[in-house]
Motif scaffolding. Structure first.
Motif, PDB file in Angstrom:
ATOM      1  N   GLY A  30       0.806  -1.215   0.000  1.00 49.57           N
ATOM      2  CA  GLY A  30       0.000   0.000   0.000  1.00 49.57           C
ATOM      3  C   GLY A  30       0.838   1.265   0.000  1.00 49.57           C
ATOM      4  N   SER A  31       2.086   1.157  -0.412  1.00 50.78           N
ATOM      5  CA  SER A  31       3.000   2.300  -0.384  1.00 50.78           C
ATOM      6  C   SER A  31       3.849   2.305  -1.649  1.00 50.78           C
ATOM      7  CB  SER A  31       3.900   2.225   0.849  1.00 50.78           C
ATOM      8  OG  SER A  31       4.952   3.156   0.750  1.00 50.78           O
ATOM      9  N   LEU A  32       3.707   3.361  -2.415  1.00 49.09           N
ATOM     10  CA  LEU A  32       4.512   3.504  -3.619  1.00 49.09           C
ATOM     11  C   LEU A  32       5.984   3.702  -3.251  1.00 49.09           C
ATOM     12  CD1 LEU A  32       4.287   3.596  -6.678  1.00 49.09           C
ATOM     13  CD2 LEU A  32       3.942   6.058  -6.514  1.00 49.09           C
ATOM     14  N   ALA A  33       6.236   4.433  -2.165  1.00 49.36           N
ATOM     15  CA  ALA A  33       7.612   4.694  -1.736  1.00 49.36           C
ATOM     16  C   ALA A  33       8.318   3.403  -1.338  1.00 49.36           C
ATOM     17  CB  ALA A  33       7.620   5.685  -0.572  1.00 49.36           C
ATOM     18  N   ALA A  36       9.076   1.317  -4.310  1.00 46.28           N
ATOM     19  CA  ALA A  36      10.262   1.837  -5.008  1.00 46.28           C
ATOM     20  C   ALA A  36      11.542   1.443  -4.281  1.00 46.28           C
ATOM     21  CB  ALA A  36      10.166   3.354  -5.130  1.00 46.28           C
ATOM     22  N   VAL A  37      11.511   1.453  -2.946  1.00 46.65           N
ATOM     23  CA  VAL A  37      12.684   1.040  -2.177  1.00 46.65           C
ATOM     24  C   VAL A  37      13.052  -0.407  -2.515  1.00 46.65           C
ATOM     25  CG1 VAL A  37      13.498   0.490   0.160  1.00 46.65           C
ATOM     26  CG2 VAL A  37      12.389   2.676  -0.285  1.00 46.65           C
ATOM     27  N   ILE A  38      12.053  -1.262  -2.568  1.00 49.55           N
ATOM     28  CA  ILE A  38      12.307  -2.676  -2.869  1.00 49.55           C
ATOM     29  C   ILE A  38      12.845  -2.842  -4.288  1.00 49.55           C
ATOM     30  CG2 ILE A  38      11.198  -4.919  -3.205  1.00 49.55           C
ATOM     31  CD1 ILE A  38       9.311  -4.068  -0.856  1.00 49.55           C
ATOM     32  N   LEU A  39      12.248  -2.157  -5.233  1.00 53.45           N
ATOM     33  CA  LEU A  39      12.690  -2.288  -6.625  1.00 53.45           C
ATOM     34  C   LEU A  39      14.041  -1.620  -6.870  1.00 53.45           C
ATOM     35  CD1 LEU A  39       9.321  -1.922  -8.562  1.00 53.45           C
ATOM     36  CD2 LEU A  39      10.566  -4.003  -7.963  1.00 53.45           C
ATOM     37  N   GLY A  73      14.304 -12.067  -8.745  1.00 60.02           N
ATOM     38  CA  GLY A  73      13.567 -12.593  -7.598  1.00 60.02           C
ATOM     39  C   GLY A  73      14.335 -12.467  -6.298  1.00 60.02           C
ATOM     40  N   ILE A  74      15.616 -12.751  -6.321  1.00 62.57           N
ATOM     41  CA  ILE A  74      16.437 -12.673  -5.118  1.00 62.57           C
ATOM     42  C   ILE A  74      16.538 -11.226  -4.633  1.00 62.57           C
ATOM     43  CG2 ILE A  74      18.777 -12.982  -4.198  1.00 62.57           C
ATOM     44  CD1 ILE A  74      18.977 -15.415  -6.159  1.00 62.57           C
ATOM     45  N   ALA A  75      16.760 -10.304  -5.560  1.00 61.28           N
ATOM     46  CA  ALA A  75      16.892  -8.896  -5.184  1.00 61.28           C
ATOM     47  C   ALA A  75      15.596  -8.355  -4.587  1.00 61.28           C
ATOM     48  CB  ALA A  75      17.304  -8.071  -6.404  1.00 61.28           C
ATOM     49  N   VAL A  76      14.472  -8.704  -5.190  1.00 63.08           N
ATOM     50  CA  VAL A  76      13.182  -8.257  -4.660  1.00 63.08           C
ATOM     51  C   VAL A  76      12.960  -8.849  -3.270  1.00 63.08           C
ATOM     52  CG1 VAL A  76      10.679  -8.459  -4.968  1.00 63.08           C
ATOM     53  CG2 VAL A  76      12.111  -7.760  -6.880  1.00 63.08           C
ATOM     54  N   GLN A  77      13.287 -10.094  -3.097  1.00 60.09           N
ATOM     55  CA  GLN A  77      13.110 -10.738  -1.794  1.00 60.09           C
ATOM     56  C   GLN A  77      13.950 -10.047  -0.723  1.00 60.09           C
ATOM     57  OE1 GLN A  77      14.467 -14.757  -1.539  1.00 60.09           O
ATOM     58  NE2 GLN A  77      13.588 -15.079   0.471  1.00 60.09           N
ATOM     59  N   ASN A  78      15.195  -9.709  -1.030  1.00 63.53           N
ATOM     60  CA  ASN A  78      16.056  -9.028  -0.066  1.00 63.53           C
ATOM     61  C   ASN A  78      15.472  -7.685   0.361  1.00 63.53           C
ATOM     62  OD1 ASN A  78      17.983 -11.037   0.088  1.00 63.53           O
ATOM     63  ND2 ASN A  78      19.304 -10.119  -1.453  1.00 63.53           N
ATOM     64  N   GLY A  79      14.991  -6.915  -0.601  1.00 54.68           N
ATOM     65  CA  GLY A  79      14.378  -5.626  -0.271  1.00 54.68           C
ATOM     66  C   GLY A  79      13.094  -5.786   0.517  1.00 54.68           C
ATOM     67  N   LEU A  80      12.294  -6.760   0.146  1.00 52.19           N
ATOM     68  CA  LEU A  80      11.021  -6.988   0.829  1.00 52.19           C
ATOM     69  C   LEU A  80      11.239  -7.406   2.285  1.00 52.19           C
ATOM     70  CD1 LEU A  80       7.950  -7.082   0.603  1.00 52.19           C
ATOM     71  CD2 LEU A  80       8.159  -9.445  -0.192  1.00 52.19           C
ATOM     72  N   VAL A  81      12.243  -8.221   2.526  1.00 49.96           N
ATOM     73  CA  VAL A  81      12.541  -8.646   3.895  1.00 49.96           C
ATOM     74  C   VAL A  81      12.894  -7.432   4.755  1.00 49.96           C
ATOM     75  CG1 VAL A  81      14.223  -9.901   5.309  1.00 49.96           C
ATOM     76  CG2 VAL A  81      13.171 -11.010   3.348  1.00 49.96           C
ATOM     77  N   LEU A  82      13.713  -6.536   4.223  1.00 54.02           N
ATOM     78  CA  LEU A  82      14.088  -5.343   4.976  1.00 54.02           C
ATOM     79  C   LEU A  82      12.864  -4.491   5.297  1.00 54.02           C
ATOM     80  CD1 LEU A  82      16.249  -3.425   6.176  1.00 54.02           C
ATOM     81  CD2 LEU A  82      16.337  -2.350   3.921  1.00 54.02           C
ATOM     82  N   VAL A  83      12.033  -4.235   4.305  1.00 52.05           N
ATOM     83  CA  VAL A  83      10.859  -3.375   4.505  1.00 52.05           C
ATOM     84  C   VAL A  83       9.869  -4.014   5.471  1.00 52.05           C
ATOM     85  CG1 VAL A  83       8.831  -2.389   3.340  1.00 52.05           C
ATOM     86  CG2 VAL A  83      11.102  -2.138   2.326  1.00 52.05           C
TER      87      VAL A  83
END
Length: 180
Positions: A30-33, A36-39, A73-83
């Motif tokens: 629910g957050s564009l910001a 963007a951080v994850i991507l 997929g790996i990069a997105v997963q790493n960002g998603l875990v942090l967020v």
């Protein structure tokens, strides 16, 4: 000719996957910001893969493109875990800065272990010159290069980027509400 068609199909598949992941992340967060951080992790993974391929003096192939999609997929997963971990700590009542710091520190070992395990698993494709490995080698080269840069980016630069995006959002909301 068949390889060119396969590469075009993979380009289209990667673009569709990127759009689908963007939409799913946005719907979930629910957050564009934060989406963007994850991507933001993607360019570091792609650059690492591309540089590794160039250093190995290998060329683009279907195998290397599949490696790029795997890195995605790996990069997105790493960002998603942090967020998500930062969000969870905020939900527990911690301020953003403390939550982000704790989430970063808590994920160092798992990220390094995950990347190391994947790299060690791909190492035989890079080192051994066995029959059949020449087809898979570009995939391994791209994956190892991208894992190295993506892990470094996720551990060192992504938290700073997340902090900057958060600070911009706070300032933007404060400006919109009329408070300094």
């Amino acid at each position: 000719r068949v390889a060119a068609r396969a590469q075009r199909a993979l380009y289209v598949a990667a673009a569709v996957a990127l759009l689908a992941v963007f939409l799913l992340l946005y719907i979930a967060l629910g957050s564009l910001a934060e989406t963007a951080v994850i991507l933001a992790t993607l360019p570091s993974a792609f650059v690492g893969g591309i540089v590794a391929l160039a250093l190995a003096r290998d060329s683009w192939s279907v195998s290397s493109l599949v490696g790029l999609i795997g890195l995605f997929g790996i990069a997105v997963q790493n960002g998603l875990v942090l967020v998500t971990q930062t969000r969870g700590l905020i939900a527990e009542g911690k301020p953003f800065n403390e939550a982000l710091r704790e989430a970063c520190i808590g994920r160092v070992r798992p990220k390094i272990m995950t990347a190391s395990t994947a790299i060690l698993g791909l190492l035989p494709l890079l080192v051994l010159r066995l029959h059949g490995t020449e087809i898979e080698r570009p995939l391994a080269i791209v994956m190892v290069g991208g894992l190295v840069t993506s892990t470094i980016f996720t551990l060192l630069a992504l938290p700073a980027f997340y902090q900057a995006v958060h600070n911009l959002g706070v300032r933007w909301r404060a400006r919109g509400s009329g408070t300094p």
